[in-house]
Design a protein around this motif. Structure first.
Motif, PDB file in Angstrom:
ATOM      1  N   GLY A  57     -10.676   9.546  33.891  1.00 24.76           N
ATOM      2  CA  GLY A  57     -10.580   9.920  35.551  1.00 24.76           C
ATOM      3  C   GLY A  57     -10.848  11.303  35.731  1.00 24.76           C
ATOM      4  O   GLY A  57     -10.916  11.557  36.833  1.00 24.76           O
ATOM      5  N   LYS A  58     -10.157  12.029  34.686  1.00 21.74           N
ATOM      6  CA  LYS A  58      -9.950  13.383  34.865  1.00 21.74           C
ATOM      7  C   LYS A  58     -10.915  14.476  34.072  1.00 21.74           C
ATOM      8  O   LYS A  58     -11.429  15.234  34.811  1.00 21.74           O
ATOM      9  CB  LYS A  58      -8.489  13.769  34.395  1.00 21.74           C
ATOM     10  N   ASP A  59     -10.976  14.158  32.786  1.00 20.61           N
ATOM     11  CA  ASP A  59     -11.713  15.093  32.237  1.00 20.61           C
ATOM     12  C   ASP A  59     -13.054  14.086  32.111  1.00 20.61           C
ATOM     13  O   ASP A  59     -14.166  14.940  32.118  1.00 20.61           O
ATOM     14  CB  ASP A  59     -11.330  14.932  30.514  1.00 20.61           C
ATOM     15  N   TYR A  60     -13.294  12.868  31.929  1.00 18.41           N
ATOM     16  CA  TYR A  60     -14.480  12.044  32.159  1.00 18.41           C
ATOM     17  C   TYR A  60     -13.924  10.686  32.650  1.00 18.41           C
ATOM     18  O   TYR A  60     -12.734  10.250  32.683  1.00 18.41           O
ATOM     19  CB  TYR A  60     -15.093  11.807  31.001  1.00 18.41           C
ATOM     20  N   HIS A  61     -14.937   9.951  32.964  1.00 19.54           N
ATOM     21  CA  HIS A  61     -15.027   8.407  33.148  1.00 19.54           C
ATOM     22  C   HIS A  61     -15.412   7.568  32.115  1.00 19.54           C
ATOM     23  O   HIS A  61     -16.566   8.112  31.618  1.00 19.54           O
ATOM     24  CB  HIS A  61     -15.644   7.919  34.405  1.00 19.54           C
ATOM     25  N   PHE A  62     -14.495   7.401  30.968  1.00 22.06           N
ATOM     26  CA  PHE A  62     -14.891   6.753  29.734  1.00 22.06           C
ATOM     27  C   PHE A  62     -15.099   5.369  30.253  1.00 22.06           C
ATOM     28  O   PHE A  62     -14.464   4.629  30.431  1.00 22.06           O
ATOM     29  CB  PHE A  62     -13.744   7.054  28.728  1.00 22.06           C
ATOM     30  N   VAL A  63     -16.492   4.940  29.725  1.00 23.53           N
ATOM     31  CA  VAL A  63     -17.114   3.640  30.104  1.00 23.53           C
ATOM     32  C   VAL A  63     -17.719   3.215  28.810  1.00 23.53           C
ATOM     33  O   VAL A  63     -18.186   4.166  27.966  1.00 23.53           O
ATOM     34  CB  VAL A  63     -18.052   3.657  31.217  1.00 23.53           C
TER      35      VAL A  63
END
Ligand code: 5GP
Length: 218
Positions: free
Chosen positions: A61-67
């Protein structure tokens, strides 16, 4: 200058810009992005979605949205990305809605994306896009920086070096190209570019009214 005048000038409406910083990994782009976000409250980061696993120290949510891949594919199918691309065998994409929200809120938006993303964003939103490419001072220095991060295996570093060389080949798809020999000097140049781009006449929508009032003697 009277306070009312200064407030009027400060609040002139301006068209938000999409500020892209690209570079091969290790050229200092993440450091420069962080410096810019810390120094300038008028610009906000577009947080990308990615299928690559989080590295140590990265926050969802900060560096990436990991999905996961099915979620990413679903987002792409649902037209939820402004752009997306395959990078290093993973998918990376720019979610559309947050960018629109930031622009609506009067912010400029910073993108840490690769040349493929820069190209796609330019096709989508050409006049609002500013593309900056950061070069390392040398290949040796780039490799040193990648190694000193200590986060990647030798195989990954070798792959990143190959990728870096091909990424550098896309330098001519950018409006500005900077050599990051000294990070403070390079950061000052990034700030100068942003300041000048913000002042471009076509971005200052409030100018027409201001000039009209000015010639009327207001
Ligand atoms: P990393 O895995 O090192 O965080 O990023 C690898 C590369 O993917 C970097 O060049 C970065 O700029 C790029 N990247 C990150 N997010 C996006 C995105 O949303 N779209 C595109 N096209 N590239 C991205």
């Amino acid at each position: 200058m009277a306070q009312a005048d200064s407030e009027k000038i400060g609040s002139l409406e301006r068209r938000g810009l999409l500020f892209i910083l690209s570079s091969p990994s290790g050229a200092g782009k993440s450091t420069l992005s962080r410096m810019l976000l810390d120094a300038d409250p008028q610009i906000a980061l577009s947080v990308s979605a990615t299928t690559r696993p989080a590295r140590t120290g990265e926050t969802d949510g900060k560096d990436y949205h990991f999905v996961d891949t099915p979620t990413f594919k679903q987002m792409a199918k649902g037209n939820k990305f402004l752009e997306w691309a395959h990078v290093f065998g993973h998918r990376y994409g720019t979610p559309k809605a947050p960018v629109e929200d930031m622009l609506d809120a009067g912010k400029d938006v910073l993108f840490d994306i690769d040349w493929q993303g820069a190209q796609q964003l330019y096709q989508e939103a050409g006049p609002d896009v500013v593309r900056v490419f950061i070069l390392p001072p040398s290949i040796t220095e780039l490799e040193n920086r990648l190694r000193s991060r200590g986060t990647d295996s030798e195989d990954v570093i070798a792959a990143r070096m190959e990728r870096a060389k091909s990424e550098i080949g896309h330098w001519d798809g950018y409006d500005y190209v900077l050599i990051n020999d000294d990070v403070d000097a390079c950061f000052a140049q990034v700030q100068q570019i942003l300041a000048a781009e913000r002042l471009k006449r076509r971005r200052q929508r409030g100018l027409i009214g201001f000039v009209r009032d000015l010639v009327r003697g207001g």
